[in-house]
Motif scaffolding. Structure first.
Motif, PDB file in Angstrom:
ATOM      1  N   ASP A 164      84.918   5.553  43.981  1.00 13.82           N
ATOM      2  CA  ASP A 164      84.860   4.372  43.702  1.00 13.82           C
ATOM      3  C   ASP A 164      85.786   4.318  42.339  1.00 13.82           C
ATOM      4  O   ASP A 164      85.286   4.068  41.190  1.00 13.82           O
ATOM      5  CB  ASP A 164      83.439   4.207  43.084  1.00 13.82           C
ATOM      6  N   ASP A 165      86.984   4.283  42.689  1.00 18.72           N
ATOM      7  CA  ASP A 165      87.900   4.181  41.552  1.00 18.72           C
ATOM      8  C   ASP A 165      87.668   2.821  40.681  1.00 18.72           C
ATOM      9  O   ASP A 165      87.789   2.833  39.479  1.00 18.72           O
ATOM     10  CB  ASP A 165      89.285   4.223  42.032  1.00 18.72           C
ATOM     11  N   ALA A 166      87.675   1.803  41.242  1.00 21.03           N
ATOM     12  CA  ALA A 166      87.645   0.310  40.730  1.00 21.03           C
ATOM     13  C   ALA A 166      86.356   0.323  39.683  1.00 21.03           C
ATOM     14  O   ALA A 166      86.566   0.095  38.687  1.00 21.03           O
ATOM     15  CB  ALA A 166      87.670  -0.715  41.768  1.00 21.03           C
ATOM     16  N   ASP A 167      85.417   0.818  40.474  1.00 20.83           N
ATOM     17  CA  ASP A 167      84.064   0.870  39.451  1.00 20.83           C
ATOM     18  C   ASP A 167      84.056   1.846  38.253  1.00 20.83           C
ATOM     19  O   ASP A 167      83.628   1.423  37.214  1.00 20.83           O
ATOM     20  CB  ASP A 167      82.986   1.552  40.281  1.00 20.83           C
ATOM     21  N   ALA A 168      84.790   2.933  38.478  1.00 17.46           N
ATOM     22  CA  ALA A 168      84.767   3.870  37.525  1.00 17.46           C
ATOM     23  C   ALA A 168      85.770   3.279  36.165  1.00 17.46           C
ATOM     24  O   ALA A 168      85.426   3.150  35.145  1.00 17.46           O
ATOM     25  CB  ALA A 168      85.467   5.069  37.794  1.00 17.46           C
ATOM     26  N   ALA A 169      87.030   2.494  36.690  1.00 15.94           N
ATOM     27  CA  ALA A 169      87.790   1.888  35.813  1.00 15.94           C
ATOM     28  C   ALA A 169      87.109   0.804  34.949  1.00 15.94           C
ATOM     29  O   ALA A 169      87.373   0.725  33.868  1.00 15.94           O
ATOM     30  CB  ALA A 169      88.890   1.275  36.527  1.00 15.94           C
ATOM     31  N   ALA A 170      86.179   0.136  35.637  1.00 13.17           N
ATOM     32  CA  ALA A 170      85.366  -0.786  35.030  1.00 13.17           C
ATOM     33  C   ALA A 170      84.611  -0.394  33.923  1.00 13.17           C
ATOM     34  O   ALA A 170      84.343  -0.947  32.962  1.00 13.17           O
ATOM     35  CB  ALA A 170      84.573  -1.505  35.874  1.00 13.17           C
ATOM     36  N   HIS A 201      94.068  -1.564  38.947  1.00 13.75           N
ATOM     37  CA  HIS A 201      93.533  -2.931  39.251  1.00 13.75           C
ATOM     38  C   HIS A 201      92.213  -2.962  38.601  1.00 13.75           C
ATOM     39  O   HIS A 201      91.681  -4.181  38.110  1.00 13.75           O
ATOM     40  CB  HIS A 201      93.649  -3.269  40.673  1.00 13.75           C
ATOM     41  N   GLY A 202      91.305  -1.934  39.013  1.00 11.13           N
ATOM     42  CA  GLY A 202      89.767  -2.046  38.459  1.00 11.13           C
ATOM     43  C   GLY A 202      89.986  -2.395  36.875  1.00 11.13           C
ATOM     44  O   GLY A 202      89.240  -3.074  36.592  1.00 11.13           O
ATOM     45  N   PHE A 203      90.988  -1.548  36.313  1.00 13.06           N
ATOM     46  CA  PHE A 203      90.547  -1.528  34.898  1.00 13.06           C
ATOM     47  C   PHE A 203      91.288  -2.971  34.273  1.00 13.06           C
ATOM     48  O   PHE A 203      90.511  -3.690  33.366  1.00 13.06           O
ATOM     49  CB  PHE A 203      91.677  -0.510  34.129  1.00 13.06           C
ATOM     50  N   VAL A 204      92.219  -3.634  34.685  1.00  9.81           N
ATOM     51  CA  VAL A 204      92.874  -4.702  34.619  1.00  9.81           C
ATOM     52  C   VAL A 204      91.854  -6.042  34.855  1.00  9.81           C
ATOM     53  O   VAL A 204      91.488  -6.607  33.792  1.00  9.81           O
ATOM     54  CB  VAL A 204      94.296  -5.101  35.007  1.00  9.81           C
ATOM     55  N   LYS A 208      89.949  -8.100  31.799  1.00  8.54           N
ATOM     56  CA  LYS A 208      90.161  -9.631  32.041  1.00  8.54           C
ATOM     57  C   LYS A 208      88.639 -10.307  31.786  1.00  8.54           C
ATOM     58  O   LYS A 208      88.627 -11.327  31.344  1.00  8.54           O
ATOM     59  CB  LYS A 208      91.102 -10.236  33.395  1.00  8.54           C
ATOM     60  N   ALA A 209      87.771  -9.724  32.841  1.00  7.90           N
ATOM     61  CA  ALA A 209      86.379 -10.326  32.959  1.00  7.90           C
ATOM     62  C   ALA A 209      85.845 -10.320  31.387  1.00  7.90           C
ATOM     63  O   ALA A 209      84.765 -11.234  31.179  1.00  7.90           O
ATOM     64  CB  ALA A 209      85.472  -9.498  33.621  1.00  7.90           C
TER      65      ALA A 209
END
Lengths: 334, 334
Positions: A164-170, A201-204, A208-209
């Motif tokens: 869950d890369d994007a989730d981790a990044a978040a 992308h997840g981090f960015v 941004k959010a």
DNA sequence: ATCGCTTTTGCAAGCGTGTGCAAATGCTGC
DNA sequence: GCAGCATTTGCACACGCTTGCAAAAGCGAT
């Protein structure tokens, strides 16, 4: 040259005074053979030093017991840890690993899969490189199973294991903000692997959010030196970041070393750093890197248990594993 | 289940309108086949997706093309680097590597060699564990070649690749003395591998020759944590050493980290440190470890070129390689 | 066309194993 | 003793390939 050749089942049969089928059945689990002859065979086999020829067995059964591991950058901490776990699991399941190194050329994943086909491997596990569609089709058509680790693509048939890369990044983005950071940066390599890009992308997106921009830098391969190079780029900017998420631990180590020794910055006081993989070095006290732990053992277990299961071929199988955040000292607070 | 099975030479032959022998010869280098039929065969093979079955080929030729790599602690930097080099070299020579992990049990090297025999591996390269004599004899008797890396024993037949451990140890001892150190220590693991012990004995002997004693401590496995533990033992003594030679780089990294972060000592001002292996981390700027470089590429080249050479079996073959001292910043002066 | 020679080709015999099938053997209850 | 049944055993074929051997084909010179 002794050239004695290997001892065959025939010779064992003669020595034991039974038929060749008997010795074959003795070494085939679930075959019908009386305890008495079984013992005679085992004695004779032991005396002669007999070992079943897995080449011939594989030929007959159309199942070699071989699983191909296709991997590049074997010397890297994360890759070698995964390799360790995979071989362990495979051996537990009575399989044996054939290791193929794809460091050199670009089409080498294809060559590797060809090799896998030649040896009639029961399955291949791909840790690197995106093989050509025609090759993977060939593998699948011949009943060979395929596992793709951290390189999701849209092929049908193989098992895909992802994080869950994007989730981790978040999650790490909010951790940075909670630590009082506001000038976020992301350090990546130019490899452009799906999982690396998902982290970026997840981090960015998460930043941004929260109304924050992210300075993104990419450089070279996914190694220590690239981390240093990215530090060079990020820390000579007019406005330095106060938190950087590195796509891998190796990048993070390189980044931290450059920040500390070259730019005389203090981690985490002046800059917070996080990584991904949880390689052994992340826990070394020179780094104390807060990072996401790749579940290597779980990955290996999932991969192997799917490979050996009777009932695979389940149409579009994807496993999404969770990466735990390991909190150490490279981020303030905690 | 497609269960289409693999396409055989028979089918290719029919499609190409030639005999099965022709297609076999097409894929056997050095066989006599006319350019015209060869092309017909290649076309048909390509269209059908034919790949020579190496299991069957190995069965016939009594030569599988498989080389077994028997290794423990795959995740370790030095081991994985060697693994990388070996697979690379093997593939260059048209061989393929079968990887066997011996992390678990003690007799696992034996089990591994049995596996090697079952698959009729042409050779085995042992990076860890000392297999039982009966097994190695079995390997050799069956025409299998054997390479022992850094684990010299007195067996006859295998190729043994070693380092000049004792000599290296002597060199570092004089380097320490030249840097003004006089209270020497040696940090080892309890593994007791021949090469580790050679470094220890070489170091102690060289120190004695210069009229110096050596504090020797051994702890656990050959890893980072052991380095920390040994530091604990050495740096809480009444008289602290001012120079320590660690049997491996991992030990050295652990030692340095403990010395700096736990005992607030400065390297190299208060204590000089040297390691062995030259793993990647040794060059990281947090360590800058002066160490001996294991010639992994050379080792791999020696091993593989011997394996594939026509004329091996040369009675008692031993290769002794040189470990270069890589000078960095963990020793004063230089 | 014939001969001698070299190259190519097909046949068939393996390599060491698993396994279906039928014969043989063992066991149980009369 | 024998019938009835389950278990074990041997035969023989198959797996996909290589390779020695002899027949066939190519080819240049007579």
């Amino acid at each position: 040259m002794s050239q004695k050749l290997f001892v065959s089942a025939q010779e064992v049969a003669e020595k034991a005074g039974v038929s060749r089928s008997a010795v074959s059945r003795t070494f085939t689990s679930g075959a019908s053979v009386s305890p008495k002859t079984r013992q005679k065979v085992l004695d004779a086999a032991d005396a002669l030093g007999y070992h079943v020829n897995h080449l011939a067995r594989g030929l007959m059964r159309n199942e070699s017991g071989i699983v191909c591991l296709i991997v590049s950058e074997i010397g890297t901490p994360y890759r070698s840890a995964l390799l360790r776990a995979l071989t362990q699991q495979l051996q537990n399941s009575g399989k044996v690993a054939m290791l193929i190194n794809t460091d050199r050329s670009d089409g080498s994943a294809d060559l590797a899969l060809r090799q896998a086909i030649r040896y009639r491997a029961d399955a291949s596990i791909i840790l690197s490189g995106l093989p050509d569609k025609s090759i993977t089709d060939l593998c699948l058509k011949n009943g060979q199973r395929l596992v793709l680790i951290n390189r999701d693509d849209d092929r049908e048939g193989p098992l895909k294991i992802n994080l869950d890369d994007a989730d981790a990044a978040a999650r790490i983005a909010t951790a940075f903000v909670r630590a009082g950071c506001s000038k976020l940066a992301f350090a990546n390599s130019q490899a452009g692997t799906p999982s690396l890009m998902a982290r970026e992308h997840g981090f960015v997106a998460a930043a941004k959010a929260m109304g924050l921009d992210v300075m993104v830098e990419r450089f070279g391969h996914t190694g220590y030196e690239s981390g240093r190079a990215v530090a060079q780029q990020l820390l000579t900017r007019k406005e330095r970041p106060d938190a950087v998420f590195c796509a891998t631990d190796l990048l993070a180590c390189g980044f931290m070393d450059a920040a500390r020794h070259q730019f005389s910055m203090s981690v985490p006081d002046q800059i917070c750093v996080a990584g991904f993989d949880d390689i052994e070095q992340a826990s070394w006290s020179s780094y104390g890197l807060t990072t996401f732990a790749q579940p290597v053992d779980m990955t290996a277990r999932e991969a192997v248990s799917w490979l050996v299961s009777e009932t695979a071929e389940s149409e579009n199988h994807t496993v999404r594993l969770h990466a735990d955040l390991v909190w150490r000292t490279s981020i303030r607070g905690g």
